[in-house]
Design a protein around this motif. Structure first.
Motif, PDB file in Angstrom:
ATOM      1  N   GLY A  29      19.683  14.587 -42.023  1.00  0.00           N
ATOM      2  CA  GLY A  29      20.303  14.322 -40.850  1.00  0.00           C
ATOM      3  C   GLY A  29      20.797  12.721 -40.987  1.00  0.00           C
ATOM      4  N   ALA A  30      20.287  12.633 -42.116  1.00  0.00           N
ATOM      5  CA  ALA A  30      20.578  11.324 -42.470  1.00  0.00           C
ATOM      6  C   ALA A  30      22.242  10.838 -43.197  1.00  0.00           C
ATOM      7  CB  ALA A  30      19.252  10.534 -43.950  1.00  0.00           C
ATOM      8  N   SER A  31      22.819  10.735 -43.510  1.00  0.00           N
ATOM      9  CA  SER A  31      24.329   9.565 -43.644  1.00  0.00           C
ATOM     10  C   SER A  31      24.045   9.447 -45.125  1.00  0.00           C
ATOM     11  CB  SER A  31      24.676   9.244 -42.918  1.00  0.00           C
ATOM     12  OG  SER A  31      24.927   7.816 -42.327  1.00  0.00           O
ATOM     13  N   ASP A  32      22.928   8.262 -44.983  1.00  0.00           N
ATOM     14  CA  ASP A  32      22.446   7.371 -46.226  1.00  0.00           C
ATOM     15  C   ASP A  32      21.046   7.209 -47.042  1.00  0.00           C
ATOM     16  OD1 ASP A  32      23.093   5.985 -48.509  1.00  0.00           O
ATOM     17  OD2 ASP A  32      23.816   4.367 -47.365  1.00  0.00           O
ATOM     18  N   TYR A  33      20.555   7.821 -48.076  1.00  0.00           N
ATOM     19  CA  TYR A  33      19.064   7.815 -48.452  1.00  0.00           C
ATOM     20  C   TYR A  33      19.350   6.619 -50.142  1.00  0.00           C
ATOM     21  CZ  TYR A  33      14.601   9.828 -49.008  1.00  0.00           C
ATOM     22  OH  TYR A  33      13.143  10.159 -49.055  1.00  0.00           O
ATOM     23  N   ARG A  34      18.484   5.522 -49.455  1.00  0.00           N
ATOM     24  CA  ARG A  34      18.384   4.526 -50.468  1.00  0.00           C
ATOM     25  C   ARG A  34      16.753   4.510 -50.871  1.00  0.00           C
ATOM     26  NH1 ARG A  34      22.920   0.599 -50.643  1.00  0.00           N
ATOM     27  NH2 ARG A  34      24.166   2.340 -50.117  1.00  0.00           N
ATOM     28  N   ALA A  35      16.924   3.952 -52.259  1.00  0.00           N
ATOM     29  CA  ALA A  35      14.999   3.942 -52.578  1.00  0.00           C
ATOM     30  C   ALA A  35      15.069   2.245 -52.797  1.00  0.00           C
ATOM     31  CB  ALA A  35      15.462   3.976 -54.601  1.00  0.00           C
ATOM     32  N   THR A  36      13.562   1.886 -51.914  1.00  0.00           N
ATOM     33  CA  THR A  36      13.518   0.235 -51.474  1.00  0.00           C
ATOM     34  C   THR A  36      12.542   0.256 -52.743  1.00  0.00           C
ATOM     35  OG1 THR A  36      11.021   1.637 -51.251  1.00  0.00           O
ATOM     36  CG2 THR A  36      12.590   0.656 -49.430  1.00  0.00           C
ATOM     37  N   ALA A  45      11.931  11.272 -36.693  1.00  0.00           N
ATOM     38  CA  ALA A  45      12.863   9.947 -36.402  1.00  0.00           C
ATOM     39  C   ALA A  45      13.931  10.020 -37.047  1.00  0.00           C
ATOM     40  CB  ALA A  45      12.257   8.576 -37.034  1.00  0.00           C
ATOM     41  N   VAL A  46      14.281  10.885 -38.236  1.00  0.00           N
ATOM     42  CA  VAL A  46      14.953  11.294 -38.817  1.00  0.00           C
ATOM     43  C   VAL A  46      16.220  11.663 -37.808  1.00  0.00           C
ATOM     44  CG1 VAL A  46      16.828  11.746 -40.656  1.00  0.00           C
ATOM     45  CG2 VAL A  46      15.094  10.147 -40.821  1.00  0.00           C
ATOM     46  N   LYS A  47      15.725  13.415 -37.027  1.00  0.00           N
ATOM     47  CA  LYS A  47      15.915  14.146 -36.706  1.00  0.00           C
ATOM     48  C   LYS A  47      16.287  13.820 -34.937  1.00  0.00           C
ATOM     49  CE  LYS A  47      13.927  18.212 -38.516  1.00  0.00           C
ATOM     50  NZ  LYS A  47      13.302  19.377 -37.708  1.00  0.00           N
ATOM     51  N   ARG A  99      14.306   3.736 -26.301  1.00  0.00           N
ATOM     52  CA  ARG A  99      14.216   1.607 -25.961  1.00  0.00           C
ATOM     53  C   ARG A  99      14.365   1.087 -26.345  1.00  0.00           C
ATOM     54  NH1 ARG A  99       8.670  -1.557 -25.265  1.00  0.00           N
ATOM     55  NH2 ARG A  99       9.754  -4.014 -24.991  1.00  0.00           N
ATOM     56  N   TRP A 100      14.911   0.991 -27.857  1.00  0.00           N
ATOM     57  CA  TRP A 100      16.327  -0.017 -28.485  1.00  0.00           C
ATOM     58  C   TRP A 100      17.701   0.361 -28.360  1.00  0.00           C
ATOM     59  CZ3 TRP A 100      10.769  -0.468 -28.722  1.00  0.00           C
ATOM     60  CH2 TRP A 100      10.479  -2.131 -28.594  1.00  0.00           C
ATOM     61  N   GLY A 101      17.712   2.017 -28.126  1.00  0.00           N
ATOM     62  CA  GLY A 101      19.346   2.608 -27.647  1.00  0.00           C
ATOM     63  C   GLY A 101      19.533   2.927 -29.063  1.00  0.00           C
ATOM     64  N   ALA A 102      19.276   3.741 -30.062  1.00  0.00           N
ATOM     65  CA  ALA A 102      19.453   4.727 -31.197  1.00  0.00           C
ATOM     66  C   ALA A 102      21.021   5.489 -30.083  1.00  0.00           C
ATOM     67  CB  ALA A 102      18.508   5.175 -31.654  1.00  0.00           C
ATOM     68  N   GLY A 103      21.782   5.426 -30.492  1.00  0.00           N
ATOM     69  CA  GLY A 103      23.064   6.625 -30.047  1.00  0.00           C
ATOM     70  C   GLY A 103      24.147   5.879 -30.875  1.00  0.00           C
ATOM     71  N   PRO A 104      25.488   6.728 -30.288  1.00  0.00           N
ATOM     72  CA  PRO A 104      26.975   6.106 -30.699  1.00  0.00           C
ATOM     73  C   PRO A 104      26.997   5.072 -31.450  1.00  0.00           C
ATOM     74  CG  PRO A 104      26.955   7.788 -29.622  1.00  0.00           C
ATOM     75  CD  PRO A 104      25.762   7.195 -28.868  1.00  0.00           C
ATOM     76  N   GLY A 105      27.444   4.893 -32.358  1.00  0.00           N
ATOM     77  CA  GLY A 105      28.074   3.528 -32.878  1.00  0.00           C
ATOM     78  C   GLY A 105      26.702   2.651 -33.003  1.00  0.00           C
ATOM     79  N   LYS A 106      25.864   2.776 -33.342  1.00  0.00           N
ATOM     80  CA  LYS A 106      24.428   2.113 -32.956  1.00  0.00           C
ATOM     81  C   LYS A 106      23.580   2.329 -35.280  1.00  0.00           C
ATOM     82  CE  LYS A 106      23.604  -0.409 -30.679  1.00  0.00           C
ATOM     83  NZ  LYS A 106      22.429  -0.352 -29.626  1.00  0.00           N
ATOM     84  N   LYS A 107      23.477   2.080 -35.753  1.00  0.00           N
ATOM     85  CA  LYS A 107      22.963   1.840 -37.515  1.00  0.00           C
ATOM     86  C   LYS A 107      21.261   1.473 -37.401  1.00  0.00           C
ATOM     87  CE  LYS A 107      27.412   1.149 -40.529  1.00  0.00           C
ATOM     88  NZ  LYS A 107      27.855   0.563 -38.714  1.00  0.00           N
ATOM     89  N   VAL A 108      21.068   2.934 -37.839  1.00  0.00           N
ATOM     90  CA  VAL A 108      19.326   2.664 -37.637  1.00  0.00           C
ATOM     91  C   VAL A 108      18.811   3.754 -38.950  1.00  0.00           C
ATOM     92  CG1 VAL A 108      17.605   4.309 -37.109  1.00  0.00           C
ATOM     93  CG2 VAL A 108      19.469   3.934 -35.330  1.00  0.00           C
ATOM     94  N   ALA A 109      18.737   2.536 -39.412  1.00  0.00           N
ATOM     95  CA  ALA A 109      17.259   2.906 -40.262  1.00  0.00           C
ATOM     96  C   ALA A 109      15.864   3.479 -40.521  1.00  0.00           C
ATOM     97  CB  ALA A 109      17.430   1.086 -42.007  1.00  0.00           C
ATOM     98  N   MET A 154      20.536  11.688 -31.250  1.00  0.00           N
ATOM     99  CA  MET A 154      21.259  10.959 -30.460  1.00  0.00           C
ATOM    100  C   MET A 154      22.288  10.210 -30.771  1.00  0.00           C
ATOM    101  SD  MET A 154      17.622   8.562 -28.948  1.00  0.00           S
ATOM    102  CE  MET A 154      16.375   9.074 -28.752  1.00  0.00           C
ATOM    103  N   GLY A 155      22.776  10.591 -31.371  1.00  0.00           N
ATOM    104  CA  GLY A 155      24.546  10.452 -32.516  1.00  0.00           C
ATOM    105  C   GLY A 155      24.384   9.182 -33.138  1.00  0.00           C
ATOM    106  N   ALA A 156      23.142   8.560 -33.575  1.00  0.00           N
ATOM    107  CA  ALA A 156      23.041   7.059 -34.765  1.00  0.00           C
ATOM    108  C   ALA A 156      23.745   7.203 -35.568  1.00  0.00           C
ATOM    109  CB  ALA A 156      21.935   6.614 -34.000  1.00  0.00           C
ATOM    110  N   GLU A 157      24.142   6.352 -36.632  1.00  0.00           N
ATOM    111  CA  GLU A 157      24.675   6.973 -37.339  1.00  0.00           C
ATOM    112  C   GLU A 157      23.004   6.334 -38.115  1.00  0.00           C
ATOM    113  OE1 GLU A 157      26.179   4.056 -41.052  1.00  0.00           O
ATOM    114  OE2 GLU A 157      27.938   4.676 -39.461  1.00  0.00           O
ATOM    115  N   VAL A 158      22.494   7.484 -39.408  1.00  0.00           N
ATOM    116  CA  VAL A 158      20.856   6.793 -40.206  1.00  0.00           C
ATOM    117  C   VAL A 158      20.142   7.281 -41.378  1.00  0.00           C
ATOM    118  CG1 VAL A 158      18.756   8.331 -39.923  1.00  0.00           C
ATOM    119  CG2 VAL A 158      20.392   8.556 -38.183  1.00  0.00           C
TER     120      VAL A 158
END
Length: 349
Positions: free
Chosen positions: A221-228, A193-195, A172-182, A200-204
Motif C-alpha cells: 500500500g505504500a506509494s513511495d519507498y526510500r532508502a535511508t 502500519a503500511v497496510k 490518534r494522530w489522524g492518518a487519513g485522506p490528505g495526510k502524508k505518513v511515513a 485509512m486513506g493516507a499517502e504512505v
C-alpha cells in the motif's frame, strides 16, 4: 477446567534456547474463559525479554502475547464469550479496573496495580503469568477480544500486538485522506502500519535502510519507498510528512527523521530499542514539531482495530512454523529474515 497443566515452550534461563515443558494454568474462575490456543505470533519483544534486554525477567519464561484461539470453557458468570467463539489475547491480561485510565478504556496505562502483562509478570494472584507459546490459557473474559470471521486465526494473531501497536498512533494522530505518513522500517510492525495507514486513506511512504523490500512495500500500500542509507532521501523529503511512525528497535539519528516533518508534524516512537534515544531540542522547536510515544491500545481500541482490519480485509503477512522451529525463528528475526511475522502452530506444541 479440562487442563490443570499444559504443554508449552519456555526459556529456562536468560538467553537460553526455548524448550518444551509443562506449565500450570489456574482453575477457571467465575469470570474466566479457557482458550484453546490455535496460533501464537513471535514478536521481537519476546526475544528482548528472553534475553533480559529490558531488565530482569521471570524464569522459566513462556513468551507470547499474540494469541488467537477458540473458547474451550467458560466460567459460571461469563457473559461476553461462549464456547466455540474465536478470540484473541494481546499484551495484557489484567489491570486494576478502577483507576481513571482503566475506566476510560486505557487499561494499558493502568495507574492502580499497573497492567498485568500476558507473560513475564506477576498476576494479582501472586503467580507468574505465562504466555501464548502453549496449548491453552485461562484469562478474564474482559481481556479477551473477539476475532471477526473476516480474518483467519493465523493472520489475526499478530494483530493482537503488531496491529494495535501501529493502529493506535495512526488513529490518534489522524492518518487519513490528505495526510502524508511515513513508516520507518518494513518489519513485523512496519508492514502492518503500511497496510493500516493505506486503508485509512493516507499517502504512505516507507523509509527503510535499503530498497531490498521495495516491491513488498508498494504491494502492501505504500506509494513511495526510500532508502535511508542514501543521504539524498533526507534532502528530498525534508518537511514532507504529517506523521512518522518509527517501528524499528534500533538507535537512529532522530534529528534527521524529525527534519522530515512538516510544521506541527509528529514522530511517534513505537519500536523499543534497548538503548536510549536522543535528539536536539531545536529539532522540535523548529516547526513546532512533536516527538511522541505510543504503546499498544486499551481493550476497546484493540477490538476497534480488529473490526477495522476485518472490514478492510487486513491480516498480517505470516510464515507459520511448528513449535520445534521457535529457536531458529528467533535467529531469523534477529537477522531480519522474515516476511513479516512468524506464527507458531500451537497444535505442534
Amino acid at each position: 477446567m479440562t487442563h490443570t497443566s499444559v504443554a508449552a515452550y519456555a526459556a529456562p534461563a536468560p538467553k537460553a534456547p526455548l524448550e518444551r515443558t509443562t506449565i500450570p494454568r489456574r482453575e477457571l474462575g467465575a469470570h474466566d474463559i479457557e482458550i484453546e490456543i490455535k496460533y501464537a505470533g513471535i514478536c521481537h519483544s519476546d526475544i528482548h525479554q528472553v534475553d533480559n534486554g529490558w531488565g530482569e525477567g521471570i524464569f522459566p519464561m513462556v513468551p507470547g502475547h499474540e494469541i488467537a484461539g477458540v473458547v474451550a470453557a467458560v466460567g459460571s458468570e461469563v457473559t461476553r464469550h461462549r464456547v466455540g467463539d474465536r478470540v484473541g489475547v494481546g499484551c495484557m491480561v489484567d489491570s486494576c479496573r478502577e483507576c481513571d485510565n482503566c475506566k476510560a478504556g486505557l487499561e494499558q496505562h493502568c495507574t492502580g496495580t499497573g497492567n498485568v502483562q500476558t507473560y513475564n509478570a506477576i498476576g494479582r494472584d501472586g503467580e507468574p503469568t505465562y504466555g501464548g507459546y502453549s496449548t491453552h490459557v485461562v484469562v478474564s473474559e474482559d481481556f479477551a477480544l473477539r476475532i471477526p470471521e473476516g480474518i483467519s486465526l493465523d493472520a489475526a494473531a499478530p494483530l493482537l500486538c503488531a496491529g494495535i501497536t501501529v493502529y493506535s498512533p495512526l488513529s490518534r494522530w489522524g492518518a487519513g485522506p490528505g495526510k502524508k505518513v511515513a513508516v520507518v522500517g518494513l518489519g513485523g510492525l512496519g508492514h502492518m502500519a503500511v497496510k493500516i495507514a493505506h486503508a485509512m486513506g493516507a499517502e504512505v511512504t516507507v523509509l527503510s535502510q535499503s530498497l531490498r523490500k521495495k516491491e513488498d512495500g508498494l504491494k502492501l500500500g505504500a506509494s513511495d519507498y526510500r532508502a535511508t542509507s542514501d543521504p539524498a532521501t533526507f534532502e528530498e523529503l525534508a518537511g514532507r510528512f504529517d506523521l512518522i511512525i518509527n517501528t524499528v528497535s534500533a538507535n537512529l539519528d532522530v534529528d534527521a527523521y524529525l527534519s522530515l516533518l512538516r510544521a506541527h508534524g509528529t514522530l511517534v516512537q513505537v519500536g523499543a530499542p534497548e538503548d536510549r534515544l536522543s535528539f536536539s531540542p531545536f529539532s522540535v522547536i523548529g516547526g513546532s514539531r512533536a516527538m511522541a510515544g505510543s504503546m499498544i491500545g486499551g481493550i476497546p481500541e484493540t477490538q476497534e482495530m480488529l473490526d477495522f482490519c476485518a472490514e478492510h480485509g487486513l491480516g498480517a503477512e505470516i510464515e507459520v512454523i511448528p513449535a520445534e522451529q521457535i529457536n531458529d525463528a528467533y535467529r531469523r528475526v534477529q537477522a531480519s529474515d522474515v516476511r513479516y511475522r512468524f506464527v507458531i502452530d500451537a497444535s505442534t506444541i
